[in-house]
Design a protein around this motif. Sequence first.
Motif, PDB file in Angstrom:
ATOM      1  N   PHE A 392     -19.733  14.750 -30.887  1.00 27.75           N
ATOM      2  CA  PHE A 392     -20.492  13.549 -31.258  1.00 27.75           C
ATOM      3  C   PHE A 392     -21.803  13.440 -30.487  1.00 27.75           C
ATOM      4  CE2 PHE A 392     -16.099  12.340 -32.408  1.00 27.75           C
ATOM      5  CZ  PHE A 392     -16.308  12.107 -33.770  1.00 27.75           C
ATOM      6  N   VAL A 393     -21.815  13.958 -29.267  1.00 30.90           N
ATOM      7  CA  VAL A 393     -23.070  13.971 -28.496  1.00 30.90           C
ATOM      8  C   VAL A 393     -24.126  14.779 -29.242  1.00 30.90           C
ATOM      9  CG1 VAL A 393     -24.191  14.813 -26.384  1.00 30.90           C
ATOM     10  CG2 VAL A 393     -22.004  13.600 -26.245  1.00 30.90           C
ATOM     11  N   ASP A 394     -23.733  15.916 -29.782  1.00 29.40           N
ATOM     12  CA  ASP A 394     -24.671  16.760 -30.542  1.00 29.40           C
ATOM     13  C   ASP A 394     -25.201  16.030 -31.773  1.00 29.40           C
ATOM     14  OD1 ASP A 394     -24.404  18.830 -28.769  1.00 29.40           O
ATOM     15  OD2 ASP A 394     -22.827  19.846 -29.888  1.00 29.40           O
ATOM     16  N   GLN A 395     -24.385  15.164 -32.354  1.00 26.44           N
ATOM     17  CA  GLN A 395     -24.827  14.384 -33.513  1.00 26.44           C
ATOM     18  C   GLN A 395     -25.746  13.231 -33.104  1.00 26.44           C
ATOM     19  OE1 GLN A 395     -21.350  13.021 -35.640  1.00 26.44           O
ATOM     20  NE2 GLN A 395     -21.230  14.888 -36.878  1.00 26.44           N
ATOM     21  N   PHE A 396     -25.313  12.483 -32.100  1.00 30.06           N
ATOM     22  CA  PHE A 396     -26.049  11.282 -31.702  1.00 30.06           C
ATOM     23  C   PHE A 396     -27.427  11.596 -31.128  1.00 30.06           C
ATOM     24  CE2 PHE A 396     -21.677   9.183 -30.909  1.00 30.06           C
ATOM     25  CZ  PHE A 396     -21.594   8.834 -32.248  1.00 30.06           C
ATOM     26  N   LYS A 397     -27.551  12.712 -30.427  1.00 33.55           N
ATOM     27  CA  LYS A 397     -28.843  13.014 -29.812  1.00 33.55           C
ATOM     28  C   LYS A 397     -29.919  13.296 -30.857  1.00 33.55           C
ATOM     29  CE  LYS A 397     -28.356  18.032 -29.042  1.00 33.55           C
ATOM     30  NZ  LYS A 397     -28.277  19.089 -28.015  1.00 33.55           N
ATOM     31  N   GLU A 398     -29.491  13.623 -32.084  1.00 30.86           N
ATOM     32  CA  GLU A 398     -30.447  13.869 -33.160  1.00 30.86           C
ATOM     33  C   GLU A 398     -30.780  12.597 -33.941  1.00 30.86           C
ATOM     34  OE1 GLU A 398     -31.896  16.679 -33.524  1.00 30.86           O
ATOM     35  OE2 GLU A 398     -30.668  17.848 -32.142  1.00 30.86           O
ATOM     36  N   THR A 399     -29.888  11.621 -33.905  1.00 27.32           N
ATOM     37  CA  THR A 399     -30.070  10.425 -34.742  1.00 27.32           C
ATOM     38  C   THR A 399     -30.380   9.157 -33.951  1.00 27.32           C
ATOM     39  OG1 THR A 399     -27.671  10.046 -34.705  1.00 27.32           O
ATOM     40  CG2 THR A 399     -28.557  11.339 -36.536  1.00 27.32           C
ATOM     41  N   ILE A 400     -30.039   9.131 -32.652  1.00 28.01           N
ATOM     42  CA  ILE A 400     -30.254   7.929 -31.844  1.00 28.01           C
ATOM     43  C   ILE A 400     -31.247   8.240 -30.732  1.00 28.01           C
ATOM     44  CG2 ILE A 400     -29.169   6.197 -30.362  1.00 28.01           C
ATOM     45  CD1 ILE A 400     -26.585   6.687 -31.898  1.00 28.01           C
ATOM     46  N   PRO A 401     -32.431   7.625 -30.768  1.00 32.45           N
ATOM     47  CA  PRO A 401     -33.449   7.897 -29.738  1.00 32.45           C
ATOM     48  C   PRO A 401     -32.929   7.574 -28.336  1.00 32.45           C
ATOM     49  CG  PRO A 401     -34.382   6.631 -31.565  1.00 32.45           C
ATOM     50  CD  PRO A 401     -32.896   6.654 -31.776  1.00 32.45           C
ATOM     51  N   ARG A 402     -33.266   8.433 -27.394  1.00 39.27           N
ATOM     52  CA  ARG A 402     -32.959   8.246 -25.968  1.00 39.27           C
ATOM     53  C   ARG A 402     -31.460   8.325 -25.651  1.00 39.27           C
ATOM     54  NH1 ARG A 402     -35.311   2.711 -24.487  1.00 39.27           N
ATOM     55  NH2 ARG A 402     -34.643   2.168 -26.576  1.00 39.27           N
ATOM     56  N   TYR A 403     -30.664   8.821 -26.592  1.00 37.82           N
ATOM     57  CA  TYR A 403     -29.215   8.869 -26.359  1.00 37.82           C
ATOM     58  C   TYR A 403     -28.867   9.688 -25.115  1.00 37.82           C
ATOM     59  CZ  TYR A 403     -24.236   9.631 -27.048  1.00 37.82           C
ATOM     60  OH  TYR A 403     -22.876   9.688 -26.855  1.00 37.82           O
ATOM     61  N   MET A 404     -29.557  10.812 -24.923  1.00 43.64           N
ATOM     62  CA  MET A 404     -29.186  11.739 -23.848  1.00 43.64           C
ATOM     63  C   MET A 404     -29.534  11.220 -22.451  1.00 43.64           C
ATOM     64  SD  MET A 404     -27.615  14.080 -25.417  1.00 43.64           S
ATOM     65  CE  MET A 404     -27.449  15.399 -24.225  1.00 43.64           C
ATOM     66  N   ILE A 405     -30.313  10.128 -22.373  1.00 49.49           N
ATOM     67  CA  ILE A 405     -30.677   9.565 -21.072  1.00 49.49           C
ATOM     68  C   ILE A 405     -29.434   9.110 -20.312  1.00 49.49           C
ATOM     69  CG2 ILE A 405     -32.034   7.780 -19.903  1.00 49.49           C
ATOM     70  CD1 ILE A 405     -33.702   9.893 -21.288  1.00 49.49           C
TER      71      ILE A 405
END
Length: 465
Positions: A392-405
Motif C-alpha cells: 500500500f505504501v507503493d500505491q499511496f506514494k503515487e496518489t497522495i502528495p507528501r505520503y512518504m514524509i
Amino acid sequence: MIRENQKYLNRLQVFLDLMVILISFLIAYYIRFYQMDDGIHALTFQQNLRPILLSMPLYLIFYNIFDIYSTRRTKPLHVELSAIAKTNILCAIFIMVGLFIFKIVDYSRKSLVLFFIINTILTMSSRLVIRLILKKYRRKGYNLKHCLIIGATDSSALFIDKVKKNKHWGYNIVGIITSPFNHHKKFKGHPIIGNTIELEKILSEKAIDIVIIGVSGADLSELRHILQACEKSGVKTQIIPYYHKYIPAKPYMDDLDGLPVIDIRHVPLDNVFKNFFKRSFDIIFALVALIITTPVLLFAAIMTKLSSPGPIIYKQERVGLNRKNFNMYKFRSMRVQTTEEERDKWTTQNDPRKTKWGSFMRKTSIDELPQFFNVLKGDMSVVGPRPERPYFVDQFKETIPRYMIKHQVRPGITGWAQVCGYRGDTSIKKRIEHDLYYIENWTFSFDLKIIILTIFKGFINKNAY
C-alpha cells in the motif's frame, strides 16, 4: 514608535506578572488559612511567602524561554496560554524538588498547590484582558503598524487577505509599490503609490513601520535594490518567498558556513537530544506498559490460541523509519492466511477471515499490545504515524502528495491522526495531514497529550474491522 510601544508594553507585562504572582499567593494564603481553617496556624506569613519569592526569577526565566514577552500581535492565543500552563507546571516541579533537596519544610503544601492553580488562572486571564484591550484599541485606529507592500503578486494578495481577515493584528496597509512597468492605480482595493525606482523617496516621506516584500520570481533582479533602499531607511523588512505555495510546511533556515539554506520541512526529532529523550521515554513507557498489561497479554494469548489454530503472534511486514521494512507484532485476530492474502487485502467490516475473539481485540486495540516489543527493539515509538504495508505504501506514494514524509520518524503504536478519529477505514489524505502536523510540531508535551487522549478515547475503535 511601534517598537517603543512594544518595549513599554513588555515592561508593563513583566510588572503585571510579578504582581499576579504576589496576588495569587495572597489569595491562596487567605483560602488556606482563613477559609480552610483546620486549626493549624504554626506557619507564619513570611514562611509561606519564601517559596513564592524564590519562584519569581524562575517564572521570568521560563516566560522568556517560552517567548511570552515577544509581540503578541500575530501570535495565536492558544500558543500563549499553553506557554503559561507549561511555565506553571515546570515552576511547580522545580520549587517542589528544590524544597525537598534543601529540606525546607516550613511551608504549607496546600497553599503552594492553591498558588500554582490560582496563578495559572490569573495570568491567563490577564493575557486575555490585554489582548481584548489591544484588539479594541487597534480597531479604533490606534497602535497600528503601517505597512508598505512591494509587488502586486499572488503573495501580496494573500497577505492583504489575511490582514483583512485578522483586523486585530492592527496592520494598516499604506499602499502598494510595483515595478516601473505597472500602470494600474489599485491592487486589491489599495492604492499603488509608486514604483520600485521611487522606493527610497517614498520611505523617506511616509511613516512606514514595516515593508512587506512580495515580489515574484520574475522580479528578483530588483530585490537587491529594494533591500538596500529599505535598510538605508532603517525600516523593518519582511519577505514573502514567491515559492511559498510550493512549500507545504514551515521552512527551517540552516547555515552552511555562512551560506543560508532553507530546509522546507523542519523535523524537531532530527535533533539528537530530542531524539534521545523520546527514545528513552519510549523504552521506559514500553517496559511499564508490558508489566501493567501482563494479565491482559496472557489472557489474550490463551484466547487467541483457543479461537483458531495457528500462531498466537502475527507478524506483518510494515514500512518504518527511513523507509526500512520491519515485522510488526500483533495478536493474531484472523484465521491463518496465505502470503498473497496478507500482502494486498484490506480488512472489511464483515470479513469472514476474522475470529470472534479477533473482532473483539480489534475493537478494543488489545491486538496492538505486542507492539510494545517493537518499541523495545527500536522499530517503533509509542507515539508516531501508524506504519503501513509495503504494497500500500507503493500505491499511496503515487496518489497522495507528501505520503512518504511520514517515514522520517519512527512509526507509532498510537498517533495524532488516530486520536483525532482517523483510524481504520477513514481518509488516508486526512491521516497524512495529521501525521505531517505531528512530525513538524513534535514536543514531549504533544506526545503526552496523545497518550492521554489514547487512554481516554483511543482504545475503542468504531472503524476497526
